[in-house]
Each structure stands twice: as C-alpha cells, then as structure tokens.
Scaffold this active site. Structure first.
Site, mmCIF file in Angstrom:
data_model
loop_
_atom_site.group_PDB
_atom_site.id
_atom_site.type_symbol
_atom_site.label_atom_id
_atom_site.label_comp_id
_atom_site.label_asym_id
_atom_site.label_seq_id
_atom_site.Cartn_x
_atom_site.Cartn_y
_atom_site.Cartn_z
ATOM 1 N N PRO A 1 -1.241 2.396 4.318
ATOM 2 C CA PRO A 1 -1.078 2.961 2.987
ATOM 3 C C PRO A 1 -1.294 1.959 1.858
ATOM 4 C CG PRO A 1 1.038 2.715 4.093
ATOM 5 C CD PRO A 1 -0.010 2.458 5.120
ATOM 6 N N ASN A 2 -1.931 2.451 0.822
ATOM 7 C CA ASN A 2 -2.199 1.676 -0.404
ATOM 8 C C ASN A 2 -3.168 0.525 -0.189
ATOM 9 O OD1 ASN A 2 -0.296 3.200 -2.062
ATOM 10 N ND2 ASN A 2 1.259 2.247 -0.770
ATOM 11 N N ARG B 1 -5.984 -3.583 -6.230
ATOM 12 C CA ARG B 1 -4.537 -3.374 -6.273
ATOM 13 C C ARG B 1 -3.817 -4.724 -6.450
ATOM 14 N NH1 ARG B 1 -1.001 -2.392 -0.862
ATOM 15 N NH2 ARG B 1 1.059 -2.465 -1.821
ATOM 16 N N TYR C 1 -2.412 -9.629 -3.905
ATOM 17 C CA TYR C 1 -3.230 -9.310 -2.733
ATOM 18 C C TYR C 1 -4.664 -9.844 -2.796
ATOM 19 C CZ TYR C 1 0.760 -6.303 -1.802
ATOM 20 O OH TYR C 1 2.039 -5.837 -1.564
ATOM 21 N N ASN D 1 -3.749 -3.979 9.286
ATOM 22 C CA ASN D 1 -2.820 -4.198 8.189
ATOM 23 C C ASN D 1 -2.121 -2.860 7.960
ATOM 24 O OD1 ASN D 1 -1.364 -4.723 5.899
ATOM 25 N ND2 ASN D 1 -3.049 -5.694 4.779
ATOM 26 N N ALA E 1 3.045 -1.133 4.160
ATOM 27 C CA ALA E 1 4.509 -1.018 4.177
ATOM 28 C C ALA E 1 5.037 -0.501 5.521
ATOM 29 C CB ALA E 1 4.970 -0.115 3.042
ATOM 30 N N GLU F 1 -1.978 -8.360 13.876
ATOM 31 C CA GLU F 1 -1.359 -7.883 12.636
ATOM 32 C C GLU F 1 -1.800 -8.813 11.516
ATOM 33 O OE1 GLU F 1 2.972 -7.738 12.758
ATOM 34 O OE2 GLU F 1 3.056 -7.979 10.576
ATOM 35 N N HIS G 1 -1.975 -9.592 7.110
ATOM 36 C CA HIS G 1 -1.496 -9.282 5.759
ATOM 37 C C HIS G 1 -2.265 -10.122 4.758
ATOM 38 C CE1 HIS G 1 1.753 -6.884 7.290
ATOM 39 N NE2 HIS G 1 1.933 -7.831 8.198
ATOM 40 N N ARG H 1 7.739 -13.911 0.752
ATOM 41 C CA ARG H 1 8.134 -12.966 -0.298
ATOM 42 C C ARG H 1 9.661 -12.844 -0.332
ATOM 43 N NH1 ARG H 1 3.544 -8.356 -0.590
ATOM 44 N NH2 ARG H 1 4.782 -7.840 -2.432
HETATM 45 C C1 DQA Z 1 0.813 -6.073 2.854
HETATM 46 C C2 DQA Z 1 2.280 -6.467 2.648
HETATM 47 C C3 DQA Z 1 3.178 -5.241 2.661
HETATM 48 O O1 DQA Z 1 4.520 -5.608 2.431
HETATM 49 C C4 DQA Z 1 2.764 -4.252 1.601
HETATM 50 O O2 DQA Z 1 3.527 -3.084 1.693
HETATM 51 C C5 DQA Z 1 1.311 -3.937 1.627
HETATM 52 C C6 DQA Z 1 0.364 -5.043 1.848
HETATM 53 C C7 DQA Z 1 -0.133 -7.285 2.724
HETATM 54 O O3 DQA Z 1 -1.265 -7.154 3.134
HETATM 55 O O4 DQA Z 1 0.252 -8.321 2.178
HETATM 56 O O5 DQA Z 1 0.895 -2.826 1.372
HETATM 57 O O6 DQA Z 1 0.675 -5.567 4.165
#
Ligand code: DQA
Length: 161
Positions: free
Chosen positions: A12-13, A20, A25, A80, A83, A104, A106, A113
């Site tokens: 998501p997102n 974004r 990011y 990725n 959330a 995995e 990110h 963080r």
């Molecule tokens: C993320 C980190 C997550 O906490 C966040 O919700 C994302 C992006 C990252 O790529 O840094 O959507 O996965």
C-alpha cells in the site's frame, strides 16, 4: 543457462515511489530500477533476469499475487509490504508456505525511525530470506542482487558432487 524470474511486489501507498514524501522515501522512480540493477549486475547477468512488477493497496490482493507467483514458478520475490510489514501476520503466513525466497525491502531505514516505534518492527521478516532497508530505490536493486547470488549459490555443485 536459464532465466530467473523475480517478482517485485509493492504494498500500500507504494504506487507512487519518487513522488510520495521524497524526503523520507527518496525521489527515484520505480522506472529507474532496471537500469540500477544493470549497473550492479552488468548486462550479461541482467539478460538472465526477468522482472515482474506488481503493486496493490490491499492485503488480500498481495497474498493472491504471491500465491499466483508460486503457481507460476517464480524464482524469487523482492517485497516492500509498506505498512503491512508491521501488521500483517497473514502476509507472513503466506510467505512461510509458498516456498519462494523473499527479500524484504524498504526505501527508508525502518530501524532508524525512532519517532515511530511500530515502524521498527517487522512481522513478515521472519518469513523472509533477508532484509534490506534504508537505501531508497537501491534497496530493491540490492534485493535483486542478493537473490541472484542465492540462485548462483544454490546452482553450485556441492563438494561431494
Ligand atoms: C516503507 C516503510 C513503512 O513503514 C511504510 O509504511 C511504507 C514504506 C519503506 O519502504 O520505507 O509504506 O515500507
């Protein structure tokens, strides 16, 4: 020599990487990923990798795509989960049984963080081969390299053979 298929899956997102919150990011677009991987692995190895891209905002859609990857015989996954990384036991369960090595990734360094402790945890990590975080879009390219190395190591004959 055969070709290896890697699924690049975004949760998501993550449909607008580069736009974004670039201060968190990064500003590189997912369209730059193939060139990044070519820079790291070189043209010959890249010619043996097929990348499939997928993005979904829903947890169920992601799980459906991972199960499809199993049916398709996909060799590796760079995921990725956004959330869902921090919340989805369902995704962790899926990764645990489909039997495809998953990295995995990110964009941000989730461990750094400190303002948001929940982001420093991963539920899916236990079902992954490894984790790469904090290098922006390069995290994905490094994830592909890690999978490539794993494919080569697996293909190597053992000392007994
Ligand atoms: C993320 C980190 C997550 O906490 C966040 O919700 C994302 C992006 C990252 O790529 O840094 O959507 O996965």
């Amino acid at each position: 020599m055969r070709t290896f298929t890697i699924l690049i899956a975004n949760g998501p997102n993550l449909g607008h990487i580069g736009r974004r919150q670039p201060e968190i990011y990064g500003s590189r677009s997912i369209t730059e990923l193939t060139d990044m991987i070519r820079e790291l692995l070189g043209p010959e190895r890249v010619s043996r990798i097929r990348l499939d891209f997928f993005q979904a905002n829903g947890e169920g859609q992601l799980i459906d795509r991972l199960e499809e990857a199993m049916r398709q015989g996909v060799d590796g996954i760079v995921l990725n989960a956004g959330a869902y990384t921090h919340t989805s036991l369902a995704l962790a369960d899926c990764l645990a049984w489909i039997g495809i090595p998953c990295v995995e990734v990110h964009l941000s360094n989730i461990l750094a963080r400190t303002d948001e402790p929940l982001r420093r945890t991963s539920l899916i990590g236990r079902s992954c081969a490894g984790v790469i975080a904090g290098f922006g879009l390069h995290s994905y390219a490094l994830g592909v390299c890690a999978l490539w190395q794993r494919f080569m190591d697996t293909a190597k004959p053992t000392a007994k053979e």
